[in-house]
Design a protein around this motif. Structure first.
Motif, mmCIF file in Angstrom:
data_model
loop_
_atom_site.group_PDB
_atom_site.id
_atom_site.type_symbol
_atom_site.label_atom_id
_atom_site.label_comp_id
_atom_site.label_asym_id
_atom_site.label_seq_id
_atom_site.Cartn_x
_atom_site.Cartn_y
_atom_site.Cartn_z
ATOM 1 N N PRO A 3 54.958 41.304 39.238
ATOM 2 C CA PRO A 3 54.942 41.942 37.686
ATOM 3 C C PRO A 3 53.427 41.466 36.866
ATOM 4 C CG PRO A 3 57.182 41.242 38.203
ATOM 5 C CD PRO A 3 56.176 40.653 39.439
ATOM 6 N N VAL A 4 53.274 40.070 36.923
ATOM 7 C CA VAL A 4 52.379 39.827 36.048
ATOM 8 C C VAL A 4 50.900 40.226 36.586
ATOM 9 C CG1 VAL A 4 50.914 37.676 35.397
ATOM 10 C CG2 VAL A 4 53.453 37.644 35.250
ATOM 11 N N LEU A 5 50.781 40.203 37.901
ATOM 12 C CA LEU A 5 49.545 40.664 38.620
ATOM 13 C C LEU A 5 49.470 42.273 38.310
ATOM 14 C CD1 LEU A 5 47.189 40.884 40.656
ATOM 15 C CD2 LEU A 5 48.809 41.267 42.446
ATOM 16 N N LEU A 6 50.552 42.958 38.369
ATOM 17 C CA LEU A 6 50.585 44.467 37.986
ATOM 18 C C LEU A 6 50.003 44.530 36.615
ATOM 19 C CD1 LEU A 6 53.719 45.820 39.747
ATOM 20 C CD2 LEU A 6 51.463 46.109 40.626
ATOM 21 N N GLY A 7 50.692 43.914 35.391
ATOM 22 C CA GLY A 7 50.224 43.775 34.181
ATOM 23 C C GLY A 7 48.851 43.594 34.085
ATOM 24 N N VAL A 8 48.276 42.663 34.807
ATOM 25 C CA VAL A 8 46.658 42.202 34.637
ATOM 26 C C VAL A 8 45.973 43.555 34.911
ATOM 27 C CG1 VAL A 8 44.944 40.851 35.860
ATOM 28 C CG2 VAL A 8 47.077 39.725 35.135
ATOM 29 N N GLU A 9 46.311 43.893 36.382
ATOM 30 C CA GLU A 9 45.638 44.939 36.788
ATOM 31 C C GLU A 9 45.665 46.333 35.921
ATOM 32 O OE1 GLU A 9 46.870 45.625 40.848
ATOM 33 O OE2 GLU A 9 45.315 44.302 41.561
ATOM 34 N N GLU A 10 46.822 46.661 35.292
ATOM 35 C CA GLU A 10 46.770 47.715 34.498
ATOM 36 C C GLU A 10 46.028 47.559 33.176
ATOM 37 O OE1 GLU A 10 48.521 51.219 32.816
ATOM 38 O OE2 GLU A 10 48.875 50.299 34.976
ATOM 39 N N GLY A 39 54.812 41.986 32.776
ATOM 40 C CA GLY A 39 53.667 42.961 32.915
ATOM 41 C C GLY A 39 52.911 42.891 31.826
ATOM 42 N N ARG A 40 53.568 42.889 30.817
ATOM 43 C CA ARG A 40 53.057 42.938 29.370
ATOM 44 C C ARG A 40 52.291 41.559 29.006
ATOM 45 N NH1 ARG A 40 49.345 44.437 26.587
ATOM 46 N NH2 ARG A 40 49.343 44.099 24.357
ATOM 47 N N MET A 41 53.073 40.547 29.539
ATOM 48 C CA MET A 41 52.485 39.301 29.347
ATOM 49 C C MET A 41 51.219 39.103 30.328
ATOM 50 S SD MET A 41 56.006 36.985 29.501
ATOM 51 C CE MET A 41 55.072 35.418 29.675
ATOM 52 N N MET A 70 45.187 38.750 30.563
ATOM 53 C CA MET A 70 43.882 39.342 30.872
ATOM 54 C C MET A 70 43.114 39.702 29.791
ATOM 55 S SD MET A 70 42.121 40.068 33.504
ATOM 56 C CE MET A 70 40.468 39.874 32.888
ATOM 57 N N GLU A 71 43.587 40.331 28.553
ATOM 58 C CA GLU A 71 42.890 40.757 27.353
ATOM 59 C C GLU A 71 42.349 39.579 26.767
ATOM 60 O OE1 GLU A 71 45.821 42.577 25.255
ATOM 61 O OE2 GLU A 71 45.982 44.334 26.489
#
Length: 329
Positions: free
Chosen positions: A72-79, A289-291, A296-297
């Motif tokens: 989920p963290v990876l998906l949030g980073v990519e998103e 995902g938001r985390m 990433m931001e």
């Protein structure tokens, strides 16, 4: 030769050396030439330029086994990256310091420009920044270096959401079953529940929180102990969804209906478990995902010359399902 050697010889940071060798526009031409000259003098071969061509490369380094957090963290980073030319490389250190050092060296040699370091819990962990000469952001694990930036789940706020929801139903005899007392997340959630109850003039059902394992087995065992100590309990806030699933199973065996007799709230919103629980489980979603997107931001800002430090706590959200029934209107 490694990228660190090139950067040292050119008198620049590893991040600048990576940008120069990858033809990124934010590097001055004189600096780019100096870095390329250093690479040539050290025979830093073209074949070791970034395996992703001219795109920016970010390393996601995790110690968390199983992928329940890292994916989920990876998906949030990519998103959060959208259409930018940035690639993310996921490496699993499996809690092994030697394996972790190997991944760091390998990724730096591939011109990785920054790291996101993912923990396996919300506890404080030793900083890796001194071993990584490019920007680093920590997520779901707080660096012990105050100069680092860590993005954490706000366990206290998540527990407050769960407690307020139970009291709104209304329930007044709220017990708490959670993981090991050594876990900061378990302690923070228990303390937040106690503050909410104190604010309403209530005491926890059964007295003190029941600390144990993050497991269904512990949930079943602790639920029976809690009901024996306080037969009037009408709600149980659980430290994770596995415990909550075990609690629901134990309550059914004791002839207590969920949510009619006892409302149950879990934590994590582990969907494959929460949705299949009987009944489906009200739970707190940490929004991993938001985390990842926030991390990433923050890393992008650091790469653009705007680093930050301290702790960002993300509150998550309450997901209401049948284990508590509809909230009072």
């Amino acid at each position: 030769m490694t990228l660190t050697d090139v950067a040292r010889r050119a008198g620049v940071s590893v991040a600048t050396a990576s940008k120069a060798l990858n033809n990124r526009s934010e590097v001055a031409e004189e600096t780019r030439s100096r870095v390329r000259l250093a690479a040539a003098e050290l025979s830093f071969p073209p074949g070791r330029e970034t395996i992703f061509g001219t795109s920016r490369v970010i390393g996601l380094l995790t110690d968390e086994p199983g992928g329940r957090l890292s994916i989920p963290v990876l998906l949030g980073v990519e998103e959060s990256l959208g259409d930018t030319e940035t690639s993310v490389v996921l490496c699993d250190a499996r809690g092994d310091p030697g394996r972790r050092r190997h991944h760091i060296r390998t990724l730096l040699d591939r011109r990785v420009e920054g790291f996101i370091v993912l923990g396996e819990d919300n506890d404080v962990r030793p900083s890796l920044t001194r071993d990584i000469p490019v920007p680093v952001v920590y997520v779901y694990g707080e660096s012990d270096d105050l100069a680092d930036l860590s993005v954490l789940a706000d366990d206290a706020e998540g527990a407050r959401l769960a407690a307020e929801h139970l009291l709104s139903l209304p329930r007044r005899r709220v017990g708490h079953i959670t993981g090991p007392k050594s876990s900061r997340a378990a302690r923070d959630r228990a303390a937040a529940l106690r503050r909410v109850l104190d604010g309403r003039g209530l005491v926890p059902a059964g007295g003190e929180p029941l600390y144990g394992e993050w497991s269904r087995r512990w949930g079943r065992h602790a639920a029976r102990d809690l009901l024996a100590a306080d037969p009037g309990v009408d709600a149980i806030f659980c430290g994770n969804d596995q415990i909550a699933d075990g609690v629901c199973e134990a309550l059914a065996g004791l002839g207590r209906a969920v949510p009619g007799d006892v409302a149950v709230v879990g934590y994590d919103n582990w969907r494959t478990l929460a949705a299949d629980c009987r009944p489906p489980l009200t739970t707190v979603d940490e929004e991993l995902g938001r985390m990842g997107a926030i991390a990433m931001e923050c890393l992008s800002a650091a790469l653009d010359g705007r680093p930050a430090s301290g702790v960002i706590r993300h509150p998550g959200r309450l997901v209401v399902r049948e284990s508590t029934g509809p909230a009072a209107t």
